[in-house]
Structures are given as structure tokens and as C-alpha cells.
Design a protein around this motif. Structure first.
Motif, mmCIF file in Angstrom:
data_model
loop_
_atom_site.group_PDB
_atom_site.id
_atom_site.type_symbol
_atom_site.label_atom_id
_atom_site.label_comp_id
_atom_site.label_asym_id
_atom_site.label_seq_id
_atom_site.Cartn_x
_atom_site.Cartn_y
_atom_site.Cartn_z
ATOM 1 N N LEU A 249 0.834 -0.988 0.081
ATOM 2 C CA LEU A 249 -0.031 0.016 0.011
ATOM 3 C C LEU A 249 0.855 1.171 -0.088
ATOM 4 C CD1 LEU A 249 -2.833 -0.826 2.405
ATOM 5 C CD2 LEU A 249 -3.100 -0.528 0.147
ATOM 6 N N ASN A 250 2.205 1.212 0.507
ATOM 7 C CA ASN A 250 3.043 2.451 0.395
ATOM 8 C C ASN A 250 3.597 2.344 -0.613
ATOM 9 O OD1 ASN A 250 2.282 3.626 2.841
ATOM 10 N ND2 ASN A 250 3.728 2.460 4.148
ATOM 11 N N ASP A 251 3.670 1.476 -1.697
ATOM 12 C CA ASP A 251 4.517 1.450 -2.790
ATOM 13 C C ASP A 251 4.431 2.695 -3.539
ATOM 14 O OD1 ASP A 251 5.736 -1.089 -4.601
ATOM 15 O OD2 ASP A 251 5.395 0.773 -5.684
ATOM 16 N N GLN A 252 5.818 3.203 -4.050
ATOM 17 C CA GLN A 252 5.726 4.420 -4.837
ATOM 18 C C GLN A 252 4.993 4.424 -5.961
ATOM 19 O OE1 GLN A 252 7.927 7.053 -4.433
ATOM 20 N NE2 GLN A 252 8.139 6.337 -2.432
ATOM 21 N N HIS A 253 4.424 3.120 -6.636
ATOM 22 C CA HIS A 253 4.132 3.123 -7.947
ATOM 23 C C HIS A 253 2.524 3.181 -7.772
ATOM 24 C CE1 HIS A 253 2.944 1.463 -11.923
ATOM 25 N NE2 HIS A 253 4.094 1.972 -12.312
ATOM 26 N N MET A 254 1.827 3.906 -8.222
ATOM 27 C CA MET A 254 0.401 3.999 -8.018
ATOM 28 C C MET A 254 -0.547 2.651 -8.540
ATOM 29 S SD MET A 254 -0.940 6.729 -6.568
ATOM 30 C CE MET A 254 -2.124 7.549 -7.061
ATOM 31 N N GLY A 255 0.329 2.371 -9.747
ATOM 32 C CA GLY A 255 -0.380 1.051 -10.345
ATOM 33 C C GLY A 255 -0.145 -0.060 -9.437
#
Lengths: 962, 149
Positions: free
Chosen positions: A196-202
Motif C-alpha cells: 500500500l505504501n509502494d511508490q508506484h500507483m499502479g
């Protein structure tokens, strides 16, 4: 020709497609296809090795042909070959073909799985994605078994490309949905949540779908996602529309992600941590505020995306149901939508308001919109919107506005669309009952209902009104008066006649004082409708007439006259004829005292949940098919009738010889027993008149067996098994004792016990008449194959059975090997000179020889795996026919003879059982898994047994049980 | 999978396992329902336990079935985004493009509804946020052309 702008067009394919499109007729098309198929076949079979391009082209053509609806039985191998190509497009076509045409050909699956494995480990992201797509598209159990452990690793590995992560997340979700037992998150949980914290919105978007699904199943393990989701949401909500670049959709920042986050939060109660909660409330307020802002674009996409978030936020607010301010605000904003230009918004606003109405905080606020909603019901052009408006009216109804709403709904009914009328009728009936302050209003409403939409008034509705009238003294006189008036209309609906017949039959005396509704006037009024009615209604009217004789002795002569006329006493319908004969007899033989007892006013009904409500629930339920509804209503009717359980214990059975008020017994007893003895039976039968569905089916079948009224040709050969023999058999799959069969003459009870491969069955034959049965004999036979599979020995029975007596017979049963059919029991005897001949199926089914086996979870899964050959498994998906209540299900599964194993299936809703079937020659291990889906009212049943025929048979048997 | 029959069904994709017979029934019911709707009525319907969202683009109807909890408006935008993608790929997409390049239409759908951008679609700079929406839910998409076509 189409403008193929990119990619490498396949000329051959394009030519082929245009050829097909140019075909003038179906025949020409088939001819062209066959030509092409022959061509492809020869190419594939040819000596020359095809290059990748032609293989791709031909596979693609095959695919096209398949998609046109023709069968393809070759080319699989070539497609699999394409998978191992290094060229992207070739691989792609190969995967497409596999996804579309995969079957459980085990050889092929292994090859495919190998290719997928290679691609997954290729470290080429595009290939990995293709492989993941293929797994997700096929999503079969075999694939889940092969890859369920691999994919989580890819998902959380640090060096996986973002695009692959996305595919992996969704692929895993797909596998989890098909085979939840194989996808074990365990150690991955926290790392998945942190996506959920990933940089990538996808990646976040893909991962959140997975997390949402997982948290629905294991809320505790994923608890930490709440705060992460809230902070992510607040970042999106507060961002300017340009911050998220590509993820902004028509000036709305990341609408899909926002909705997903809000959806995820709906899996949990409001956050306990004050700070998190504060932040969330802030977010929700911002969303509500933003919805009020002037649009940044005139495009419909902009407003759709914005409102999508708004609606999702509102469902979250409703889900929390703890923030009165927000609830009321939500309600007001929806109120604005009610008059919005956009039909879609009106529809959705009505829908959301329905749920808002059920919250105590916003119920009042919803009610303020009543005028608008009523207006919508009247003026909306679109049926589905009107339907929603009606739903909302139903939801917002309470004591204060019931009269207004019911009146509006009634007046709408006159013009309502046919498709929603039945549901409307049920709703009106329920509201009228629920909020009735005085019952005369209730009676008026229901009678109006029948008048306006008689065709759509189901049995339950008028059963219910009668129940209520009978249970409430204060309304009986009024009801009688009202139906009397209603019946005076020149054309009135048959349902009205039914209600009228019943109520006047019971309470006609309450209005008989008025000369305008004197007994004879009442009778003539009812009888004037008689000829226009269907058989069940006529039957009911006949019962009403006999009640009249009791209520008003002065009508006796007239009514007897009617009963005596040829059209009644010689009616071609057995049920009507029988009633006419019996009632006529009863009225002339019995003294007034007896008549008064027999035809006494119906006793009050026990209070119970309205069957209408149950019906509405069912209607709302998924895929309510009309056929099953019919069954259901029959069953419900049976329950109303005092729940005459057809399977009483043996004890009760022994006592039942005298005068059981059995629902199908009807009045036949009157011929052999004294009238007083018949009294009780008779009362029972009147009950049946109204509360069974009055269908002549049951009684008339019984009459046939009786051989008294019908002239079934007597014969010495064993009769063919009764048509309902299979049904009778099914009743005994999960129990050992009960009544196997019953008609007017004979009742057969069963008591049985089984140990290992042996069983003993006691049969009790009860003579229900007062006359002796002569030449009574029974034969048990094992038809066909069964002879070698099952050994049944019986002792002969005595040839005479006295009236009212019961005799017993013992059968010894040995199971030699597994079997499918049931042994037949033929019974012959003479009753009053006529030969009775009857064949039943004995409820000996393979599951009787089960020994329960307890085992641990690891044992279970080990054995489950061992039984993995396709033939060993039998699976069926079927609709629930009975209650899906846990306790009932458990009782049935135990009755089956297996051990019910707890804590095996990761899903606690599912049932897992194990047992060993003991036959003389071998032992057959069986594992069972039953997955109920309460929402869809469906089950999936999977059986794995060491012997394939057993799996199949058990599956068939069990599918009837739930 | 994609059907192209008598100018009827152009493409279909199923996200829940169903037997062929059930599929055919669903398709028939769906067409009957959707084609019978008068113009300018709302884009949502209730059908059995599914919510149907559909939209007409020129001669094609795009239609998807959602579960009870899904967001209708967003599904409508999923359809729209898919059309945009097709449009971008084919350059002003028309029905013929979909018939002749069924496999491409299918791949785009795959890309779009499974996440990840690969080759062609990555060049289109598709907003990745669109990817998944309802993949996992019971969703089917059909293209239906008007019978008049």
C-alpha cells in the motif's frame, strides 16, 4: 479493409476473415471453414517444419474459427509450441489460444505448466506478465497447485518490475478466489500489506484488490492496512488534480484507487485510534465538499469519476453508521441528486438512500424526501429507476407515513410495469401488515390489492390475510362485510373468490343478521362465481359450502341440491368429485352435533414470521427461478399447514393407525370408520383445503392407490415402482428411521441399523383401515447388476393383516461391493376383493455402509492429494433446495454416516467429511467437501473416493439432500 | 474470448467460471435486456443478483456485470477508458477494427484489466491506475452491435 496501424498484421488471417464475412449463407461459411480446417490440418501434419510465423497464423485462424462457434479438436500442440517461442507475438497468440481452449487434458497441462514456469523464471518482465495473465485467465485448480507458492514470492521480491508486481497481485487474487486453500499467505502478509505504501500507483491499485479480498476472509491478519489505507487516501484526496500525472482521470485524482481504498475500509469497523479516525473523517468531509464544488470539466467522465468517489464515501459512512453529521450531510447531498438531470445519478441516489433509510441517524432525513420519491415513482421514464424508487419507499416506510406510502404504492400498481408488479404486491402486503394500526385498514388494503393486481397476488399473500383475520376477533365481522361487498363486483379476481369463500365460510354468520347479506344471498353470491373458477378454487368453495350447512341450517337443502347435481357429483376431476360425494354424505348422515364438531371454526394460527416476508427475501435472492419458487411455495404451504412432518418416529408411527390427521388422508376414512372417528380427519382436511396449495396432486394420487374410486387394472405382476419412489428414497439418505410410504390403506415404517458391511432393516406394515388385508405378501428383489452387489434376505410375512394391526418384517442386508441402484420392495394384498400392487424402492444406499473416520488436517490434505485422479473426483454445483442453516447441514452430514471434521478447511463456512465405505470385498475411502454459498443459495459439492463409481453415486445422492 | 456472429457479439470475456450453456444464456438475456432499453434511460440495470452497466458507443454496446458491492459509475468509466484505449491503439476505432483484430482487442483488454503495461500499451502511456477495477469480480464485457449494422 481495416486500418491496421500497428503491429504485424497477418495477411492470411485478414483475407480469411473477410472471406467469412463475405459468405452469403451459413452453408457457404461452413464450407469455407472446412476448407480452411483441411488446409491447416495438412500444414500441421506436413513434413516441412513450419516457421513461427505460419504456426502463429494458423493457430490464430483456428482460434477465430472456434470463436465463430465451431469445434476445434487439434492445434493444441502447435499452440503449446508457440509458448516456447522467443518472439513476443508468437508467444502471445499461443497463450491466447491456451486461455480460450484449455481443457483438462493432463498431458497438455503439464507442458503448458512447464512453459509457464520457464517464462516466470525468465526474468523478462513481458514474458512473466504473459505467463501471469495466462494463469489468471485459466485459473484452474491444477494451475493453482503448480503456482500458488511461486507467485507470492514474485509479488514481494525486491527486484520485480512494477508491471510484473501488478500482474502477480491480481493473478494471486484470482487463484485465491478459485482455490483459497492453496494460497497460503502466512509469512507474506505484512509485506503484502506494505505494498500500500509502494511508490508506484499502479502497484498500489493492483495490490489493494488483493488485500481487500484477503481481509474479508482474515480481517485480523490484515488489520494494519487500515491506517495505511487512511493515510494513502488522505494524500490522494488532498492532492491537486495535476499532482498524480497519469493517474488523474478527467481532473479527478486516482478515482479507481480512491474507491478501492474506501472499499477496503468498509471491511473494518471505524478505526479505534483517534488520530487515524480524525484523519479519515477529514477525508470524508473533503470528498463531500469536493462534490459540491463547481465541476472542473463539462465532460460527463469528470462528474462520473467524482461522484463515484462520493458514492463510495457514502457507503463507507453508512457502513460506519456512527457519524450522525456525516450521515445527514450524505443524505442531503443525495437529495440533490434525486432531481438531477442525469438519470444515472437519480438511480444511484435512490439506491444509496435505501441503505441510508435503515440507519437510525438518517432515517428522519431520508423521510423528508418522500414527496420527491413519490414523484419519481410517478413520472420517471425508466423502469429500473422506478423500481429503485419503489424500493426506497419501502425502506423509508414507518408507522407515521405507512398510510400515505401504501396508498401511493397501490395507486402506482395500477400502472406499474408487469415485471415489478409481483414484488410490489408483496411489499404492499408486508407494509400493510407491519404498520397496521387498525386491522380494518389492513383488510381494506389487501382486498384492494387483490382487486387491482389479482394476478400478481401470490398464494402467500392471501394465506396471510386469512391467518390474520382468524387470529383477530375484532376484525372478523368487518372482513366478512368487506369481502361480501367486494364479491358483488361483476368481475372479481379468483383470489378474491378464494378469500371470500374462506372468510364467509368461517365468519359468514357475523353478517347474516342483515337481510341484504342473509345466508342464502351469501351462498348465491359465492356460487355465482363458482363456474368461472379453477379447480382448486372450486374445491375450496365446496368446503365453504359444507361450512355454510353448519353455520346456517336453513341453507342445507339448497346446498345439498347443488352438491347432488351431476356437474359436482360426477365431475371429471377426482378431487371435486370426491369432495362433493363426501360432503353430501356428511351433511345427510351426521347429526348436527357431529357437524358442529367437524366443521367448527378454525382455531387461531400460531404466530410466526410472515411467509410473505420469506418470499420477498427469496425473490430478492439471486436467480430466483420460477420453477423453484413454485416448489418453495408448496413447501411453505406445507409448513403453514401445521408442519406435518412426514417422517415421524417409529413410536408415533405405531400409534398412527387409528385416525391420523394426515394432510393427504382427506375424507376417505369416512367410508370405513364411523363418522365421529372421521371428524378429526375431516378437520385436518379442511385445513389442507386452504393451506396446502389446494393442488389436487397429492390426494388424487392417493386415490389411485386406494383402488376404490379409480379402476387401475389389477395385475399379478409386480407394479412398476411408484413415480415418487426416487423421492422417497432420497428422504432416507441421511436418516435411518421414518415413514417410507403412506396412503389411505397402508403405512410402511422403517427402522434400520448398519454395522460394517452388514445391515438390518425392520419394516412395519400398518393397516390403516378397519378391514383385513388378505393374501398379503412382500418380495424384495435386486434388479440387474445389483444382484451381485447386494445381498438382501427377508423372512416371509403373515398373509393376513387385520384392520388396524401392524406387522413387522426383518431384512438382512449385506453389501458385497459398491452399488448404485436400490433394491425394490413389492407389496401385494387384497383389500375388499381388489388386488393392491405396489412397488417401492428400499432406502438402501451406498452411504449406509460408511464408517466415520476422524483425521487431522494434514492427514486429510495428504489423502485428498492422493485421490487426485480426475475420475476419482466428482463435483456438482447446485442450488439449495432446503434451508442452509448450519445445524441442519451438520445433522444431515452426520446422518450420512461420515465424520464431520472441524478446522480442516481454511474457510469455516465449508464442511469437510471423511469416512470409509465397508463392503465385503474392499474398503473405499471417501472424502467430502461441501461449500455453501449463502448469498447465491448454491452449493458446491466435491467428493473424492478411492473408487470412481462411488464418487459419482455419492455425488448424485447428496446433491438431492441440501 | 471473442465471438463475431451475424453482426452480433463482438467480444466477450468472463472472469468467473461458467459453463458454455450458462454463458449463452447470459449473453442472450443481456442482449435482450440492453437492446430493449429506450435511448437516454439510465445505464444501470439489476439482473438477477448482478448489476449490469452498459453504454453505447456508436454502433456498439459495451456492457459489464458487477457484483452487488461494486461502484457503477466507476465501471462506466472503466468501459470508457477501454474505449479510449482502443481508440488510441487503432486510431479512431470502428467496429471493423475489432472484428479483424480481435486478438488485439483482446490483448488490450488483458492489459487493461490485469494490470501491467507491456509493449504496445506502454507506449500509449495508459494511466496505470485504470488497470484493475473489476478484474476479479464477476465482470464480462461484450460488444454488441446494433442489429441494423
Amino acid at each position: 479493409m481495416p486500418a491496421v496501424s500497428k503491429g504485424d498484421g497477418m495477411r492470411g488471417l485478414a483475407v480469411f476473415i473477410s472471406d467469412i464475412r463475405n459468405c452469403k449463407s451459413k452453408e457457404a461459411e461452413i464450407k469455407r471453414i472446412n476448407k480452411e480446417l483441411a488446409n491447416i490440418r495438412s500444414k500441421f501434419k506436413g513434413d516441412k517444419a513450419l516457421d513461427g510465423y505460419s504456426k502463429k497464423k494458423y493457430v490464430c485462424k483456428l482460434l477465430f474459427i472456434f470463436l465463430l462457434g465451431h469445434d476445434i479438436d487439434f492445434g493444441h500442440m502447435e499452440a503449446v509450441n508457440l509458448l516456447s517461442s522467443n518472439k513476443y507475438t508468437e508467444k502471445q497468440i499461443g497463450y491466447l489460444f491456451i486461455s480460450v481452449l484449455v481443457n483438462s487434458n493432463s498431458e497438455l497441462i503439464r507442458l503448458i505448466n512447464n512453459a509457464i514456469k520457464n517464462d516466470l523464471s525468465s526474468r523478462n518482465p513481458t514474458f512473466m506478465c504473459l505467463a501471469l495473465h495466462c494463469i489468471a485467465n485459466v485459473g484452474s485448480r491444477e494451475m493453482a497447485e503448480a503456482f500458488a507458492s511461486e507467485i507470492p514470492r514474485i509479488l514481494v521480491a525486491g527486484d520485480t518490475m512494477d508491471s510484473v508486481k501488478q500482474s502477480a497481485a491480481l493473478c494471486l487474487l484470482r487463484l485465491y478466489k478459485t482455490s483459497p486453500d492453496l494460497v497460503l499467505m502466512g509469512e507474506w502478509t505484512s509485506r503484502v500489506v506494505h505494498l500500500l505504501n509502494d511508490q508506484h500507483m499502479g502497484v498500489v491499485t493492483a495490490a489493494i484488490s488483493l488485500i481487500t479480498c484477503l481481509s474479508q476472509k482474515n480481517p485480523d491478519e490484515f488489520k494494519t492496512c487500515v491506517s495505511l489505507a487512511v493515510s494513502r487516501l488522505s494524500r490522494i484526496v488532498s492532492s491537486a488534480s495535476t499532482d498524480l500525472q497519469d493517474y488523474t482521470y478527467y481532473f479527478v485524482p486516482a478515482p479507481w484507487l480512491s474507491c478501492k481504498l474506501l472499499r477496503l475500509l468498509q471491511c473494518y469497523p471505524p478505526p479505534e485510534d483517534g488520530a487515524v479516525k480524525g484523519r479519515l473523517v477529514e477525508c470524508l468531509e473533503t470528498i463531500l465538499n469536493k462534490a459540491q464544488e463547481p465541476p472542473k470539466s463539462k465532460k460527463v467522465q469528470h462528474s462520473n469519476a467524482k461522484n463515484a468517489i462520493l458514492f463510495e464515501a457514502i457507503s463507507l459512512i453508512i457502513h460506519y453508521d456512527s457519524e450522525p453529521n456525516l450521515l445527514v450531510r450524505a443524505c442531503n447531498q443525495l437529495g440533490q441528486f434525486l432531481q438531477h438531470r442525469e438519470t444515472n445519478l437519480r438511480y444511484l441516489a435512490l439506491e444509496s438512500m435505501c441503505t441510508l433509510a435503515s440507519s437510525e441517524f438518517s432515517h428522519e432525513a431520508v423521510k423528508t424526501h418522500i414527496e420527491t420519491v413519490i414523484n419519481a415513482l410517478k413520472t420517471e421514464r425508466d423502469v429500473s429507476v422506478r423500481q429503485r424508487a419503489a424500493d426506497l419507499l419501502y425502506a423509508m416506510c414507518d408507522r407515521s407515513n405507512a398510510k400515505q406510502i401504501v396508498a401511493e404504492m397501490l395507486s402506482y400498481l395500477e400502472t406499474a410495469d408487469y415485471s415489478i408488479r409481483e414484488e410490489m404486491v408483496l411489499k404492499v402486503a408486508i407494509l400493510a401488515e407491519k404498520y397496521a394500526v387498525d386491522y380494518s385498514w389492513y383488510v381494506d388494503t389487501i382486498l384492494n390489492l387483490i382487486r387491482i393486481a389479482g394476478d400478481y397476488v401470490s398464494e402467500e399473500v392471501w394465506y396471510r390475510v386469512i391467518q390474520i383475520v382468524i387470529n383477530r376477533d375484532d376484525v372478523q365481522g368487518y372482513a366478512a362485510k368487506t369481502v361480501f361487498e367486494a364479491l358483488q363486483a361483476p368481475a372479481c379476481h379468483e383470489n378474491m373468490v378464494k378469500v371470500g369463500g374462506y372468510i364467509l365460510g368461517e365468519f359468514g354468520n357475523l353478517i347474516a343478521g342483515d337481510p341484504r347479506s342473509s345466508p342464502l344471498v351469501q351462498f348465491n353470491l359465492l356460487h355465482s362465481k363458482f363456474h368461472l373458477c379453477s379447480v382448486p378454487t372450486r374445491a375450496l368453495l365446496l368446503s365453504a359450502y359444507i361450512k355454510f350447512i353448519n353455520l346456517f341450517p336453513e341453507t342445507k337443502a339448497t346446498i345439498q341440491e347443488v352438491l347432488r347435481c351431476d356437474s359436482q357429483i360426477r365431475n371429471s376431476d377426482v378431487e371435486l368429485q370426491q369432495r362433493a360425494v363426501e360432503y353430501l354424505k356428511l351433511s345427510s348422515i351426521a347429526s348436527t352435533d357431529v357437524l358442529a364438531t367437524v366443521l367448527e371454526e378454525m382455531p387461531p394460527f400460531p404466530e410466526r414470521e410472515s411467509s410473505i416476508l420469506a418470499k420477498l427475501k427469496k425473490k430478492k435472492g439471486p436467480g430466483a427461478v420460477s420453477v423453484t419458487e413454485l416448489d418453495d411455495s408448496k413447501r411453505e404451504a406445507g409448513e403453514l399447514n401445521g408442519g406435518a412432518d412426514r417422517g415421524p418416529d417409529t413410536a408415533a408411527m405405531a400409534a398412527s393407525n387409528a385416525s391420523t390427521p394426515s394432510p393427504s388422508a382427506d375424507l376417505l376414512g369416512i367410508r370405513s370408520a364411523a363418522p365421529v372417528g372421521a371428524a378429526q380427519t375431516n378437520a385436518g382436511s379442511l385445513l389442507v383445503d386452504v393451506f396446502s396449495d389446494s393442488g389436487p396432486a397429492a390426494p388424487s394420487a392417493a386415490v389411485n392407490d386406494d383402488g376404490f374410486l379409480s379402476s387401475a387394472p389389477p395385475s399379478e405382476d409386480p407394479a412398476p415402482p411408484l413415480s415418487e419412489a426416487d423421492e422417497l428414497l432420497n428422504k432416507f439418505v441421511c436418516k435411518n428411521n421414518g415413514v417410507l410410504f403412506e396412503n389411505q390403506l397402508l403405512q410402511i415404517g422403517i427402522k434400520s441399523e448398519y454395522r460394517q458391511n452388514l445391515g438390518r432393516m425392520y419394516l412395519f406394515y400398518g393397516n390403516k383401515t378397519s378391514v383385513q388385508f388378505a393374501s398379503f405378501s412382500t418380495t424384495v428383489s435386486c434388479p440387474g447388476e445389483l444382484q451381485a452387489q447386494l445381498n438382501v434376505q427377508s423372512k416371509p410375512v403373515e398373509p393376513l393383516v387385520e384392520g388396524g394391526a401392524q406387522i413387522q418384517q426383518v431384512l438382512n442386508i449385506e453389501c458385497i461391493t459398491d452399488f448404485c441402484d436400490a433394491p425394490l420392495l413389492n407389496i401385494k394384498f387384497r383389500y375388499g376383493g381388489a388386488l393392491q400392487n405396489l412397488t417401492l424402492k428400499l432406502p438402501v444406499t451406498i452411504n449406509k455402509f460408511f464408517q466415520p473416520t476422524e483425521m487431522s488436517s494434514s492427514d486429510f490434505f495428504q489423502r485428498w492429494k492422493q485421490l487426485s485422479q480426475p475420475q476419482q473426483e466428482a463435483q456438482k454445483i447446485f442450488k439449495a433446495n432446503h434451508s442452509m442453516d448450519t445445524e441442519v447441514l451438520k445433522a444431515k452430514l452426520l446422518g450420512l454416516g461420515t465424520a464431520l471434521l472441524d478446522n480442516i478447511d481454511p474457510n469455516p463456512e465449508n464442511y469437510v467429511c471423511a469416512g470409509v465405505i465397508q463392503t465385503k470385498g474392499q474398503q473405499i475411502g471417501c472424502l467430502l467437501r461441501l461449500e455453501p454459498n449463502a448469498q447465491a443459495q448454491m452449493y458446491r459439492l466435491t467428493l473424492r473416493c478411492s473408487k470412481d463409481t462411488v464418487s459419482k453415486r455419492l455425488c448424485e445422492l447428496l446433491a438431492q439432500q441440501f | 474470448l471473442l465471438f463475431s456472429r451475424q453482426g452480433k457479439l463482438r467480444l466477450q470475456k468472463w472472469f468467473t467460471p461458467l459453463t458454455d450453456r450458462e454463458k449463452k444464456k447470459v449473453i442472450r438475456d443481456m442482449m435482450m435486456l440492453v437492446l430493449a432499453r429506450p435511448p437516454r434511460s439510465c445505464n444501470f440495470l439489476q439482473w438477477r443478483d448482478l448489476k449490469i452497466v452498459y453504454k453505447r458507443y456508436a454502433s456498439l454496446y459495451f456492457c459489464a456485470g458487477l457484483e452487488d458491492k461494486d461502484n457503477e459509475l466507476l465501471a462506466l468509466e472503466v468501459l470508457h477508458r477501454y474505449v479510449e484505449l482502443l481508440d488510441k491503439y487503432f486510431g479512431n476505432v470502428c467496429e471493423l477494427d475489432i472484428i479483424f483484430n480481435f486478438e488485439k482487442a483482446y490483448f488490450i483488454l488483458d492489459e487493461f484489466l490485469m494490470g501491467g503495461e507491456i509493449l504496445e500499451t506502454s507506449k500509449l502511456a495508459v494511466g496505470v491506475s485504470m488497470e484493475e477495477a473489476d478484474t476479479l469480480q464477476e465482470t464480462m464485457e461484450e460488444y454488441m452491435s446494433k442489429p441494423a449494422y
